[in-house]
Design a protein around this motif. Sequence first.
Motif, PDB file in Angstrom:
ATOM      1  N   VAL A  45       0.947  -1.119  -0.062  1.00  0.00           N
ATOM      2  CA  VAL A  45       0.085  -0.081  -0.020  1.00  0.00           C
ATOM      3  C   VAL A  45       0.834   1.141   0.117  1.00  0.00           C
ATOM      4  O   VAL A  45       0.997   1.968  -0.799  1.00  0.00           O
ATOM      5  N   THR A  46       1.899   1.405   1.024  1.00  0.00           N
ATOM      6  CA  THR A  46       2.664   2.521   1.012  1.00  0.00           C
ATOM      7  C   THR A  46       4.008   2.128   1.156  1.00  0.00           C
ATOM      8  O   THR A  46       4.918   2.649   0.803  1.00  0.00           O
ATOM      9  N   GLY A  47       4.373   0.898   1.594  1.00  0.00           N
ATOM     10  CA  GLY A  47       5.537   0.314   1.666  1.00  0.00           C
ATOM     11  C   GLY A  47       6.362   0.730   2.869  1.00  0.00           C
ATOM     12  O   GLY A  47       7.630   0.619   3.109  1.00  0.00           O
ATOM     13  N   TYR A  48       5.726   1.298   3.873  1.00  0.00           N
ATOM     14  CA  TYR A  48       6.235   2.022   4.794  1.00  0.00           C
ATOM     15  C   TYR A  48       6.881   1.053   5.916  1.00  0.00           C
ATOM     16  O   TYR A  48       7.989   1.232   6.232  1.00  0.00           O
TER      17      TYR A  48
ATOM     18  N   THR B 206       8.848   6.301   1.916  1.00  0.00           N
ATOM     19  CA  THR B 206       9.336   5.094   1.089  1.00  0.00           C
ATOM     20  C   THR B 206       9.969   5.485  -0.044  1.00  0.00           C
ATOM     21  O   THR B 206      10.904   4.837  -0.219  1.00  0.00           O
ATOM     22  N   ILE B 207       9.624   6.464  -0.698  1.00  0.00           N
ATOM     23  CA  ILE B 207      10.354   7.111  -2.075  1.00  0.00           C
ATOM     24  C   ILE B 207      11.657   7.398  -1.607  1.00  0.00           C
ATOM     25  O   ILE B 207      12.646   7.198  -2.301  1.00  0.00           O
ATOM     26  N   GLU B 208      11.700   8.140  -0.427  1.00  0.00           N
ATOM     27  CA  GLU B 208      13.083   8.752   0.179  1.00  0.00           C
ATOM     28  C   GLU B 208      13.901   7.668   0.252  1.00  0.00           C
ATOM     29  O   GLU B 208      15.091   7.642   0.027  1.00  0.00           O
ATOM     30  N   ARG B 209      13.524   6.377   0.898  1.00  0.00           N
ATOM     31  CA  ARG B 209      14.298   5.338   1.141  1.00  0.00           C
ATOM     32  C   ARG B 209      14.745   4.578  -0.259  1.00  0.00           C
ATOM     33  O   ARG B 209      15.910   4.258  -0.159  1.00  0.00           O
ATOM     34  N   LEU B 210      13.835   4.585  -0.957  1.00  0.00           N
ATOM     35  CA  LEU B 210      14.129   3.794  -2.179  1.00  0.00           C
ATOM     36  C   LEU B 210      15.252   4.631  -2.932  1.00  0.00           C
ATOM     37  O   LEU B 210      16.105   4.159  -3.612  1.00  0.00           O
ATOM     38  N   THR B 211      14.882   5.991  -2.873  1.00  0.00           N
ATOM     39  CA  THR B 211      16.128   6.957  -3.741  1.00  0.00           C
ATOM     40  C   THR B 211      17.409   6.696  -2.969  1.00  0.00           C
ATOM     41  O   THR B 211      18.600   6.559  -3.731  1.00  0.00           O
ATOM     42  N   ALA B 212      17.576   6.568  -1.837  1.00  0.00           N
ATOM     43  CA  ALA B 212      18.601   6.273  -1.081  1.00  0.00           C
ATOM     44  C   ALA B 212      19.304   5.026  -1.514  1.00  0.00           C
ATOM     45  O   ALA B 212      20.644   4.767  -1.737  1.00  0.00           O
ATOM     46  N   LEU B 213      18.559   4.038  -1.576  1.00  0.00           N
ATOM     47  CA  LEU B 213      19.080   2.617  -1.962  1.00  0.00           C
ATOM     48  C   LEU B 213      19.650   2.643  -3.546  1.00  0.00           C
ATOM     49  O   LEU B 213      20.494   2.027  -3.908  1.00  0.00           O
TER      50      LEU B 213
ATOM     51  N   GLY C 172      -0.394  -0.606 -17.827  1.00  0.00           N
ATOM     52  CA  GLY C 172      -1.339   0.409 -17.365  1.00  0.00           C
ATOM     53  C   GLY C 172      -0.757   0.995 -16.031  1.00  0.00           C
ATOM     54  O   GLY C 172      -1.155   2.194 -15.429  1.00  0.00           O
ATOM     55  N   HIS C 173       0.290   0.374 -15.412  1.00  0.00           N
ATOM     56  CA  HIS C 173       1.049   0.665 -14.283  1.00  0.00           C
ATOM     57  C   HIS C 173       1.970   1.792 -14.451  1.00  0.00           C
ATOM     58  O   HIS C 173       3.172   1.327 -14.998  1.00  0.00           O
ATOM     59  N   PRO C 174       1.921   3.027 -14.297  1.00  0.00           N
ATOM     60  CA  PRO C 174       3.355   3.769 -14.577  1.00  0.00           C
ATOM     61  C   PRO C 174       4.344   3.786 -13.690  1.00  0.00           C
ATOM     62  O   PRO C 174       4.329   3.097 -12.687  1.00  0.00           O
ATOM     63  N   GLU C 175       5.634   4.084 -14.296  1.00  0.00           N
ATOM     64  CA  GLU C 175       6.758   3.889 -13.676  1.00  0.00           C
ATOM     65  C   GLU C 175       7.353   5.292 -12.931  1.00  0.00           C
ATOM     66  O   GLU C 175       7.112   6.279 -13.744  1.00  0.00           O
ATOM     67  N   TYR C 176       7.854   5.382 -11.767  1.00  0.00           N
ATOM     68  CA  TYR C 176       8.162   6.675 -11.255  1.00  0.00           C
ATOM     69  C   TYR C 176       9.825   6.895 -11.544  1.00  0.00           C
ATOM     70  O   TYR C 176      10.650   6.138 -11.437  1.00  0.00           O
ATOM     71  N   ASP C 177       9.733   8.165 -12.078  1.00  0.00           N
ATOM     72  CA  ASP C 177      11.166   8.555 -12.186  1.00  0.00           C
ATOM     73  C   ASP C 177      12.083   9.380 -11.087  1.00  0.00           C
ATOM     74  O   ASP C 177      11.383  10.529 -10.936  1.00  0.00           O
ATOM     75  N   PHE C 178      12.843   8.777 -10.579  1.00  0.00           N
ATOM     76  CA  PHE C 178      13.495   9.122  -9.327  1.00  0.00           C
ATOM     77  C   PHE C 178      14.168  10.554  -9.682  1.00  0.00           C
ATOM     78  O   PHE C 178      14.260  11.375  -8.492  1.00  0.00           O
ATOM     79  N   ALA C 179      14.628  10.747 -10.603  1.00  0.00           N
ATOM     80  CA  ALA C 179      15.217  12.047 -10.932  1.00  0.00           C
ATOM     81  C   ALA C 179      14.190  13.356 -11.207  1.00  0.00           C
ATOM     82  O   ALA C 179      14.627  14.509 -10.848  1.00  0.00           O
ATOM     83  N   THR C 180      13.264  13.234 -11.870  1.00  0.00           N
ATOM     84  CA  THR C 180      12.338  14.279 -12.274  1.00  0.00           C
ATOM     85  C   THR C 180      11.140  14.445 -11.367  1.00  0.00           C
ATOM     86  O   THR C 180      10.183  14.968 -11.411  1.00  0.00           O
ATOM     87  N   HIS C 181      10.848  13.463 -10.511  1.00  0.00           N
ATOM     88  CA  HIS C 181       9.711  13.125  -9.624  1.00  0.00           C
ATOM     89  C   HIS C 181       8.412  13.086 -10.529  1.00  0.00           C
ATOM     90  O   HIS C 181       7.240  13.843 -10.309  1.00  0.00           O
ATOM     91  N   GLU C 182       8.443  12.182 -11.469  1.00  0.00           N
ATOM     92  CA  GLU C 182       7.280  11.925 -12.493  1.00  0.00           C
ATOM     93  C   GLU C 182       7.157  10.777 -12.695  1.00  0.00           C
ATOM     94  O   GLU C 182       7.793   9.624 -12.464  1.00  0.00           O
TER      95      GLU C 182
ATOM     96  N   GLN D 120       4.011  20.289   0.276  1.00  0.00           N
ATOM     97  CA  GLN D 120       5.191  20.729   0.110  1.00  0.00           C
ATOM     98  C   GLN D 120       6.220  19.596   0.749  1.00  0.00           C
ATOM     99  O   GLN D 120       7.335  19.429   0.048  1.00  0.00           O
ATOM    100  N   GLY D 121       5.941  19.449   2.057  1.00  0.00           N
ATOM    101  CA  GLY D 121       6.759  18.360   2.889  1.00  0.00           C
ATOM    102  C   GLY D 121       7.135  17.243   2.013  1.00  0.00           C
ATOM    103  O   GLY D 121       8.083  16.649   1.948  1.00  0.00           O
ATOM    104  N   ILE D 122       5.927  16.758   1.258  1.00  0.00           N
ATOM    105  CA  ILE D 122       6.097  15.406   0.481  1.00  0.00           C
ATOM    106  C   ILE D 122       6.908  15.467  -0.694  1.00  0.00           C
ATOM    107  O   ILE D 122       7.827  14.636  -0.691  1.00  0.00           O
ATOM    108  N   VAL D 123       7.045  16.674  -1.353  1.00  0.00           N
ATOM    109  CA  VAL D 123       7.723  16.980  -2.639  1.00  0.00           C
ATOM    110  C   VAL D 123       9.221  16.962  -2.007  1.00  0.00           C
ATOM    111  O   VAL D 123      10.060  16.327  -2.617  1.00  0.00           O
ATOM    112  N   LEU D 124       9.446  17.416  -0.925  1.00  0.00           N
ATOM    113  CA  LEU D 124      10.939  17.815  -0.408  1.00  0.00           C
ATOM    114  C   LEU D 124      11.360  16.286  -0.192  1.00  0.00           C
ATOM    115  O   LEU D 124      12.594  15.949  -0.745  1.00  0.00           O
ATOM    116  N   LEU D 125      10.776  15.535   0.507  1.00  0.00           N
ATOM    117  CA  LEU D 125      10.948  14.001   0.945  1.00  0.00           C
ATOM    118  C   LEU D 125      11.310  13.290  -0.491  1.00  0.00           C
ATOM    119  O   LEU D 125      12.124  12.761  -0.533  1.00  0.00           O
TER     120      LEU D 125
END
Length: 306
Positions: free
Chosen positions: A125-128, A184-191, A264-274, A300-305
């Motif tokens: 769901v969130t992967g947290y 979760t996205i922040e953790r995956l970005t670090a990995l 049909g499931h979009p992929e997240y781009d870690f560089a552009t946040h798209e 805004q806090g979520i975008v920064l994370l």
Amino acid sequence: MTRSPHFFSFIQTLKHILSHVGVTLLAVGIAFSLPTLAKFILFTWWPMMKDDSQLLLINEIVFAAVLVLLFNLLLGARQGRLSYRMNRLVSLVHVREEDNRFSRRIDRKLLDRITGTRDVSVMSVTGYDTFVSRRRNLHNVIDHSYELRVMLMNPYSAGAMRRMATLGDPAPLLDIYCQETAATIERLTALATAGKQVTLKFYEDPPFWNLIVTGEYVWVQYCHDGHELRSQPEYVFALQKDQPTQGLFSAFYVHFLNHWCDPGHPEYDFATHELIYRDSKGNEVKRRPFPPQADRSQHQGIVLLA
């Protein structure tokens, strides 16, 4: 500290040897005690019982109680054997219903078996609880893996709203889901920065299963409407190497692969946040910002994370 697999194998072998020695000594002790027991029954116990009706009645009641106990133990052993056969048939190796000391000990023993996992696949769901919190204790497995394939629920989708509507007031739940997804996205970005091959996709339907595939084990939770995922029991199924088509491991893994390969499931781009949307041939057709533009000012806090 990670336990050496060779040391773990030596401990298991030592346990088997000691158990066989114990059974052998017990059998020898019973065999040598039979003549003495027979003499006691024939020459001491029975002469004392046959002329005393009260003692005879008491012994008959005790004997009947022992027979009932042994019969129940036999039925329990038979039911246990049937349960073992059914669990082996479906490859069920562990069930965690409550987060208690006994369950955590079983979890540690199971995690000791998971060594050298090359890839980890997650549909959550969130992967947290898998990537951020310490609730699942899978950080060691994730840190030693090479490839991560992750699917999370898009918290801004209509399916997520339907899910949240069954749990209570959607407004505060949306904030929680967005914050946990961002963490979760922040953790995956670090990995990914650490050199791991990380791919993140989002699905937009209400969640049905929470799946974590770690090598030859799959961790499964059913996402009931109206119930938080953390309150649901978790089942662990193992791959049977000698019969890979038997058991439920393959069924759940194929379920994950079917969703993973769905264009049909979009992929997240870690560089552009798209979010990258593709057609059935894998060609990129459009991009959408994540979080959506309408929600950036509110989160805004979520975008920064992210």
